[in-house]
Scaffold this active site. Structure first.
Site, mmCIF file in Angstrom:
data_model
loop_
_atom_site.group_PDB
_atom_site.id
_atom_site.type_symbol
_atom_site.label_atom_id
_atom_site.label_comp_id
_atom_site.label_asym_id
_atom_site.label_seq_id
_atom_site.Cartn_x
_atom_site.Cartn_y
_atom_site.Cartn_z
ATOM 1 N N HIS A 15 0.878 -1.252 -0.084
ATOM 2 C CA HIS A 15 0.004 -0.001 0.087
ATOM 3 C C HIS A 15 0.785 1.160 0.149
ATOM 4 C CE1 HIS A 15 -3.105 2.694 1.195
ATOM 5 N NE2 HIS A 15 -4.219 1.945 0.789
ATOM 6 N N ASP B 130 -8.052 -5.616 -0.113
ATOM 7 C CA ASP B 130 -8.399 -6.229 -1.188
ATOM 8 C C ASP B 130 -8.009 -7.694 -0.822
ATOM 9 O OD1 ASP B 130 -7.695 -3.340 -2.940
ATOM 10 O OD2 ASP B 130 -9.509 -4.335 -2.893
HETATM 11 C C1 SDX Z 1 -6.361 -0.208 -2.926
HETATM 12 O O1 SDX Z 1 -4.634 4.398 -2.043
HETATM 13 C C2 SDX Z 1 -5.454 3.710 -1.526
HETATM 14 O O2 SDX Z 1 -5.573 4.218 -0.321
HETATM 15 C C3 SDX Z 1 -5.890 2.749 -2.258
HETATM 16 C C4 SDX Z 1 -6.965 1.652 -1.272
HETATM 17 C C5 SDX Z 1 -8.245 2.615 -1.209
HETATM 18 O O3 SDX Z 1 -9.086 2.230 -0.172
HETATM 19 O O4 SDX Z 1 -8.630 3.537 -2.093
HETATM 20 O O5 SDX Z 1 -6.574 1.364 -0.293
HETATM 21 C C6 SDX Z 1 -7.459 0.625 -2.093
HETATM 22 O O6 SDX Z 1 -6.248 0.066 -4.085
HETATM 23 C C7 SDX Z 1 -5.373 -1.037 -2.115
HETATM 24 C C8 SDX Z 1 -4.331 -1.350 -3.098
HETATM 25 C C9 SDX Z 1 -4.907 -2.597 -4.037
HETATM 26 N N1 SDX Z 1 -3.841 -3.130 -5.037
HETATM 27 C C10 SDX Z 1 -3.163 -4.160 -4.781
HETATM 28 O O7 SDX Z 1 -3.157 -5.059 -3.992
HETATM 29 C C11 SDX Z 1 -2.054 -4.451 -6.066
HETATM 30 C C12 SDX Z 1 -0.768 -4.893 -5.364
HETATM 31 N N2 SDX Z 1 0.184 -3.810 -4.553
HETATM 32 C C13 SDX Z 1 0.968 -2.982 -5.485
HETATM 33 O O8 SDX Z 1 0.891 -3.130 -6.821
HETATM 34 C C14 SDX Z 1 1.307 -1.970 -4.796
HETATM 35 O O9 SDX Z 1 1.629 -2.277 -3.487
HETATM 36 C C15 SDX Z 1 0.470 -0.651 -4.562
HETATM 37 C C16 SDX Z 1 -0.016 -0.286 -5.954
HETATM 38 C C17 SDX Z 1 -0.717 -0.983 -3.823
HETATM 39 C C18 SDX Z 1 1.282 0.553 -4.109
HETATM 40 O O10 SDX Z 1 2.405 0.736 -5.151
HETATM 41 P P1 SDX Z 1 3.523 1.849 -4.643
HETATM 42 O O11 SDX Z 1 3.136 2.615 -3.424
HETATM 43 O O12 SDX Z 1 3.611 2.289 -5.899
HETATM 44 O O13 SDX Z 1 4.817 0.926 -4.225
HETATM 45 P P2 SDX Z 1 5.719 0.466 -5.362
HETATM 46 O O14 SDX Z 1 5.064 -0.090 -6.546
HETATM 47 O O15 SDX Z 1 6.470 1.540 -5.577
HETATM 48 O O16 SDX Z 1 6.359 -0.798 -4.504
HETATM 49 C C19 SDX Z 1 7.748 -0.606 -3.521
HETATM 50 C C20 SDX Z 1 8.523 -1.633 -3.741
HETATM 51 C C21 SDX Z 1 8.726 -2.055 -4.973
HETATM 52 O O17 SDX Z 1 9.746 -2.862 -5.105
HETATM 53 P P3 SDX Z 1 11.661 -2.172 -5.360
HETATM 54 O O18 SDX Z 1 11.208 -1.481 -6.579
HETATM 55 O O19 SDX Z 1 11.520 -1.497 -3.943
HETATM 56 O O20 SDX Z 1 12.490 -3.374 -5.359
HETATM 57 O O21 SDX Z 1 7.560 -2.839 -3.188
HETATM 58 C C22 SDX Z 1 7.196 -3.721 -4.260
HETATM 59 C C23 SDX Z 1 7.672 -3.019 -5.412
HETATM 60 O O22 SDX Z 1 7.920 -3.982 -6.669
HETATM 61 N N3 SDX Z 1 5.958 -4.140 -4.106
HETATM 62 C C24 SDX Z 1 5.444 -5.503 -4.379
HETATM 63 C C25 SDX Z 1 4.175 -5.295 -4.183
HETATM 64 N N4 SDX Z 1 3.770 -4.083 -3.757
HETATM 65 C C26 SDX Z 1 4.840 -3.479 -3.902
HETATM 66 N N5 SDX Z 1 5.959 -6.598 -4.833
HETATM 67 C C27 SDX Z 1 5.228 -7.575 -4.986
HETATM 68 N N6 SDX Z 1 4.128 -7.561 -4.660
HETATM 69 C C28 SDX Z 1 3.389 -6.507 -4.322
HETATM 70 N N7 SDX Z 1 1.900 -6.688 -4.225
#
Ligand code: SDX
Length: 431
Positions: A308, A365
């Site tokens: 998140h 989720d």
């Molecule tokens: C919702 O914003 C809100 O409040 C949203 C929400 C709401 O109520 O409105 O809470 C609802 O959308 C919840 C999130 C649902 N999405 C998912 O579950 C999809 C999976 N999660 C990721 O795509 C991610 O964690 C996000 C999109 C939720 C957040 O992305 P960020 O903040 O841009 O973080 P990032 O992609 O920069 O990740 C930081 C690191 C990266 O690795 P490095 O580059 O540091 O090596 O963490 C890794 C990412 O690759 N990472 C993950 C991951 N989430 C982040 N690696 C594997 N699996 C994951 N789920």
């Protein structure tokens, strides 16, 4: 006297005011930066940028705190319900008995769609994704309603009617969207049912017999709606505010919010989580192969429902939903192997340094889909359920912009990195 920030640029020192919110959140106000220094700020994904001050929802991502108008999500989940919480978010405080009755009566009065909207539903092919139908039909609904189309920005009395229409009709449109995408006849709302029960009735009843409304199913779905009701400046709420800032009508803003919510990184994640768990189950994987893939940047896979932008701790909503999962499945006597896989994935991930170092925890989720499966809600409807739940939060944010005396159109700047001035080359001379 608020603290000041000093910024030294090209040998000059600029003084910028700071602001501090009611929960101690601090920000540097850069509104004057471009005019005084010629510089703008750049912040990919807005991770460090506040787009507004807001009184609606507070999140502390480090401590896993979520409050709607100052009331903890845990207390609302235990003691309130979706419609009362919707009122709280939109109007700023819990309704008294008269206010709640007036609000509920308005939702009942405006739950029918204009009969001619049926023809628009007919226009969609069977199998059309319900989020596509929902976004289109929210906008279409406003075309059939003078009060919505003629509503003038700032007219708060009429706004209450538009609000009631949107909250009530989004549920009717959502149910019709599902029925249409499965080629089923539309089921009309019943006066005798409250909000969530009526939605289940419109979703699952048939022309021959009514769907059996089980209190535990209504309560579980109502809790899901409540937990999704708002979440400060997330992607879809920011979209709603962006559209609202141009003074487009509320239905147009909500329709845009549905499109932003649909993405698998946002509200579409609940559908993606179930598809991920089903894939793991089908492959006989205990989750460890998938976790290895999710850590591998080249795999293109993510552990959906994990991570998140704001929560660097357990999403408080996920905790509540996980508990409700066990209760609902026990009450409905369902043994879903996907729940066991989800719990195993969570346990394994929270011990894995990749997830621990990046502070990746289950978000709202991760478990919500398991409950919706138990309620027999089709997986393609999961983001639609999220949209119904988030509607009060979108409306509250729209209203906040409308009532902000100094509200301006949202128009971010950019840093241009494209080609500098170059001449037009006639076709004959191009290589
Ligand atoms: C919702 O914003 C809100 O409040 C949203 C929400 C709401 O109520 O409105 O809470 C609802 O959308 C919840 C999130 C649902 N999405 C998912 O579950 C999809 C999976 N999660 C990721 O795509 C991610 O964690 C996000 C999109 C939720 C957040 O992305 P960020 O903040 O841009 O973080 P990032 O992609 O920069 O990740 C930081 C690191 C990266 O690795 P490095 O580059 O540091 O090596 O963490 C890794 C990412 O690759 N990472 C993950 C991951 N989430 C982040 N690696 C594997 N699996 C994951 N789920």
């Amino acid at each position: 006297m608020s603290k000041e920030a000093k910024l030294e640029l090209d040998g000059k020192v600029y003084t910028l005011p700071t602001v501090e919110g009611s929960e101690g959140e601090k920000a540097v106000d850069v509104s004057s930066l471009r005019a005084t220094s010629g510089y703008i700020t750049l912040d990919d994904g807005y991770g460090n940028t506040g787009s507004c001050s807001s009184k609606i929802t507070f999140i502390d991502g480090d401590l896993g705190i979520l409050r709607y108008r100052g009331i903890g999500i845990e207390e609302l989940a235990e003691k309130s319900n979706f419609i009362e919480t919707a009122y709280l978010l939109i109007y700023g405080s819990l309704p008294n008995a008269d206010q709640l009755r007036t609000f509920s009566d308005a939702l009942m009065e405006f739950q029918f769609l204009h009969e001619d909207m049926k023809y628009h539903f007919e226009g969609f092919p069977t199998g059309a994704h319900p989020m596509a139908i929902l976004s289109a039909m929210i906008n279409a609904a406003s075309c059939f309603d003078e009060k919505i189309m003629r509503w003038q920005w700032g007219k708060t009395k009429e706004f209450d009617i538009v609000v009631a229409k949107l909250i009530s009709q989004v549920r009717t449109i959502a149910a019709y969207s599902y029925r249409k995408s499965h080629g089923l006849p539309l089921i009309y709302p019943k006066k005798s049912y409250k909000y969530t029960a009526n939605f289940l009735h419109m979703l699952f009843s048939s022309p021959y017999e009514d769907y059996e409304i089980k209190p535990e199913v209504v309560k579980a779905l109502d809790l899901i709606f409540l937990l999704h009701a708002d979440h400060e400046q997330n992607c879809s709420t920011s979209t709603v505010r962006m559209v609202a800032s141009s003074q487009a009508n509320l239905f147009a803003s909500a329709s845009a919010g549905v499109c932003a919510l649909w993405g698998p990184l946002h509200g579409g994640a609940n559908q993606a989580v179930i598809e991920m768990l089903e894939q793991i189950h089908k492959e006989g994987d205990d989750g460890s192969r998938f976790i290895a893939a999710a850590k591998d940047k080249n795999s293109g896979k993510k552990l959906m429902g994990f991570g998140h932008r704001v929560y660097k701790n357990y999403d408080p909503r996920a905790k509540i939903i996980k508990k409700s999962c066990d209760q609902v499945l026990e009450k409905l006597k369902i043994n879903d192997p996907l729940l066991d896989i989800a719990k195993h994935l969570e346990e394994a991930a929270l011990k894995d340094s990749y997830f621990v170092e990046r502070k990746l925890y289950p978000n709202v989720d991760f478990y919500s889909g398991i409950i919706m499966r138990a309620l027999e809600i089709p997986v393609e409807m999961f983001p639609v359920i999220f949209a119904i739940g988030r509607m009060p939060g979108w409306i509250a944010n729209y209203k906040e912009i409308m009532e902000e005396p100094k509200s301006r159109i949202y128009r971010p700047r950019q840093v241009y990195v494209g080609r500098t001035l170059n001449p037009y080359v006639p076709l004959a001379e191009r290589k």
